[in-house]
Design an enzyme around this catalytic site. Structure first.
Site, short mmCIF file in Angstrom:
data_model
loop_
_atom_site.label_atom_id
_atom_site.label_comp_id
_atom_site.label_asym_id
_atom_site.label_seq_id
_atom_site.Cartn_x
_atom_site.Cartn_y
_atom_site.Cartn_z
N ASN B 126 44.36 -49.11 -54.10
CA ASN B 126 44.23 -47.87 -54.85
C ASN B 126 45.09 -47.94 -56.10
O ASN B 126 46.29 -47.70 -56.04
CB ASN B 126 44.65 -46.71 -53.94
CG ASN B 126 44.58 -45.37 -54.61
OD1 ASN B 126 44.14 -45.26 -55.75
ND2 ASN B 126 45.03 -44.35 -53.92
N CYS B 129 45.28 -43.42 -58.00
CA CYS B 129 45.61 -42.09 -57.50
C CYS B 129 46.17 -41.25 -58.64
O CYS B 129 47.20 -41.61 -59.23
CB CYS B 129 46.63 -42.14 -56.37
SG CYS B 129 47.03 -40.47 -55.81
N THR B 192 39.11 -39.75 -57.93
CA THR B 192 38.90 -38.39 -58.44
C THR B 192 39.17 -38.31 -59.95
O THR B 192 39.92 -39.10 -60.52
CB THR B 192 39.83 -37.41 -57.73
OG1 THR B 192 41.17 -37.88 -57.84
CG2 THR B 192 39.46 -37.26 -56.27
N GLY B 216 33.67 -34.00 -55.18
CA GLY B 216 32.56 -33.16 -54.75
C GLY B 216 31.37 -33.30 -55.68
O GLY B 216 31.41 -34.05 -56.67
N GLY B 243 30.81 -37.43 -55.04
CA GLY B 243 29.90 -36.31 -54.84
C GLY B 243 28.70 -36.56 -53.97
O GLY B 243 27.76 -35.77 -53.97
#
Lengths: 243, 299
Positions: B126, B129, B192, B216, B243
């Site tokens: 990752n 983040c 995100t 989402g 999403g």
């Protein structure tokens, strides 16, 4: 019911699972523009015999507006029961419980009161509301135990907050079970701490998954951040940093 | 019909994975999914030392999406090895560990620990983040920074190395290329999108950290575009996410060039959704007379 609060009664084609007072359901909100997440709602009453549970839903936004608009025969998708409930005394263990609710936070106390009653105990309720018209489910509570009321407006019971009611400092009660707005619960927790009374509070931190996966609804406890959905929503105040 | 796909050395029985941070350690979902029906799960971001994460509130619902600022709360790599690995290694699906850090040494140390775990066939690095200072995104926003972490981890990590990319960059393609060049076996995207929400009445941000990561359905078009661009530019497999909440959404990512997909926020709305998406992909393939997942391509 009172202002903007609706009682939803749900049943299921299959037998509902066993539930404990203080647990909650995550309700899916269908076909509402832009709304994504489920809404956590505490279990207000549960009758295994009738395969029926009820929830009190206060309309605060678009999701709860949809829930409040459900009519007989509508289908609601629910994940339940979630979380740990209130810590009930063991059978035969003496307990003089005072159940303290504020606003729609009175919801889980009916189920809790009935369970305590089933154990042969005599629950007493202290219900706080803005005004007389906002005191929820008074008759149902009166069927289960003594009911005291406070209203901010002063048109029912003692004027002020639940912490202004003398029953809170009545030494007869050895256990507080509390659900309501956080400032109210913190105030009650401080009284409990001062009196040395056992006190459990039901939190409603904003949550997403409801099952301890996303770590969004954490409460800063003495053991660090813990998920309210999974470790709670009910906590003994000893675990919290409130007092 | 063959639903299996391959990511580096990692064999997945179908192309559906669950996204890190949305599926806990899998066990939270045991009542809702049959792990035999999932390609794999990517478990919660793991750092070298325990992290408490950010203060509450960490989440805000936004139109067709949500912001989170969890901040990599986890009990650290040692705890994972001792307490969580014994449990997740019993799950009948592939378990991938998402690895995060604030220094290259941290990433290397955790990757080396994961390399020793027999039942962890891959890690997802990752470098994206958005919720912690130097939470990896510092590395993930430049091709040089991304390459430096991947190169260092590659030296100690022999199994399948997936690198999760940040969308909060000017040119995600350049970063994907740099990561491929540095030895990654796959890239997953998107993490995100940095966002913000404000409570107008209280005149305050809704998150304790002010900003957070948006996920989402709201992010899907951005994610699809980035997956498409990256898939055109690299020759390693791309794992697409952002999403996805239906099988059709997943198919769109496969059409855009992804080899597999991850399901994230949708797990919160329907905890069984990942399994349903795997079935739905098979239905789509049957309907279109496709034999293999790789047949899902654009005309």
């Amino acid at each position: 019911m009172g202002t903007s609060v609706v009682r939803l009664v749900l049943t299921a084609p299959d037998p509902l699972p066993a539930m404990r007072p203080g647990q909650f359901a995550e309700l899916r909100i269908d076909d509402v523009k832009d709304v994504l997440l489920r809404r956590p709602i505490s279990i207000h009453d549960f009758c295994a015999g009738d395969n029926e549970l009820s929830l009190l839903v206060q309309q605060v936004g678009k999701g709860t507006e949809w829930l409040c608009g459900r009519r007989e025969g509508d289908v609601v998708n629910a994940v339940l029961p979630l979380g740990n409930g209130f810590g009930l005394p063991a059978d035969g263990e003496p307990c003089a419980p005072l159940l303290i609710g504020g606003g729609v936070g009175v919801a889980p106390l009916l189920f809790l009161g009935k369970e305590l009653r089933r154990k042969g105990l005599a629950p007493t309720f202290l219900l706080g509301a803005r005004a007389a018209k906002d005191v929820l489910c008074r008759e149902q509570f009166e069927e289960v135990g003594d009911v005291y009321v406070t209203t901010e407006k002063g048109d029912d019971g003692v004027q002020g907050f639940v912490t202004d009611h003398p029953v809170l400092r009545d030494r007869r009660y050895d256990s507080f079970f509390v659900c309501g707005p956080k400032p109210m619960m913190v105030a009650v927790a401080k009284v409990a701490d001062e009196l040395g009374t056992r006190c459990e509070v039901s939190l409603e931190n904003r949550m997403a998954c409801g099952i301890g996966a996303c770590l969004c609804c954490v409460e800063d406890t003495k053991e660090g951040n813990v998920c309210v959905c999974k470790e709670g929503p009910v906590f003994n105040i000893n675990r919290l940093r409130w007092t | 019909m063959d639903l299996s796909v391959r990511i580096g050395e990692l064999e997945l029985r179908n192309p559906v994975l669950t996204a890190s941070g949305t599926f806990g350690y899998g066990t939270e979902y045991a009542d809702f999914v049959d792990f035999n029906c999932l390609g794999g799960i990517v478990v919660k971001g793991t750092t070298l030392h325990a992290r408490e994460g950010n203060p509450y509130p960490r989440m805000a619902e936004t139109p067709s999406g949500m912001l989170n600022a969890v901040g990599l709360q986890n009990k650290g790599a040692r705890y994972f090895v001792e307490h969580i690995y014994p449990v997740v290694s019993e799950l009948p699906t592939q378990v991938i560990v998402n690895v995060s850090g604030s220094t290259i040494d941290d990433y290397v140390a955790v990757a080396a620990m994961m390399n020793e775990l027999e039942r962890i066939p891959a890690i997802e690095l990752n470098i994206s983040c958005p919720n912690v200072k130097q939470g990896g995104m510092a590395f993930g926003v430049t091709p040089e920074g991304a390459a430096s972490v991947v190169k260092a981890v590659r030296e100690v990590y022999a199994k399948t190395l997936i690198v999760k990319l940040s969308p909060n960059v000017t040119d995600i393609v350049a970063i994907a290329r740099a990561v491929e060049e540095a030895g990654a076996d796959s890239v997953s995207l998107i993490n995100t999108l940095l966002g913000m929400a404000i409570d107008a009445e209280r005149r305050r941000p809704l998150l304790s950290t002010v900003t957070g990561g948006l996920s989402g359905p709201a992010v899907k078009p951005v994610a699809l575009r980035m997956v498409w661009q990256v898939a055109q530019a690299v020759s390693i497999p791309v794992i697409g996410m952002g999403g996805i909440r239906t099988a059709t959404d997943a198919v769109e990512f496969l059409l855009a060039g992804a080899t597999a997909v991850e399901i994230g926020t949708a797990n919160f709305i329907d905890p069984s959704v990942s399994q349903k998406i795997a079935y739905g992909i098979a239905e789509y393939m049957a309907r279109h007379g496709m034999e293999r997942v790789s047949d899902i391509t654009m005309l």
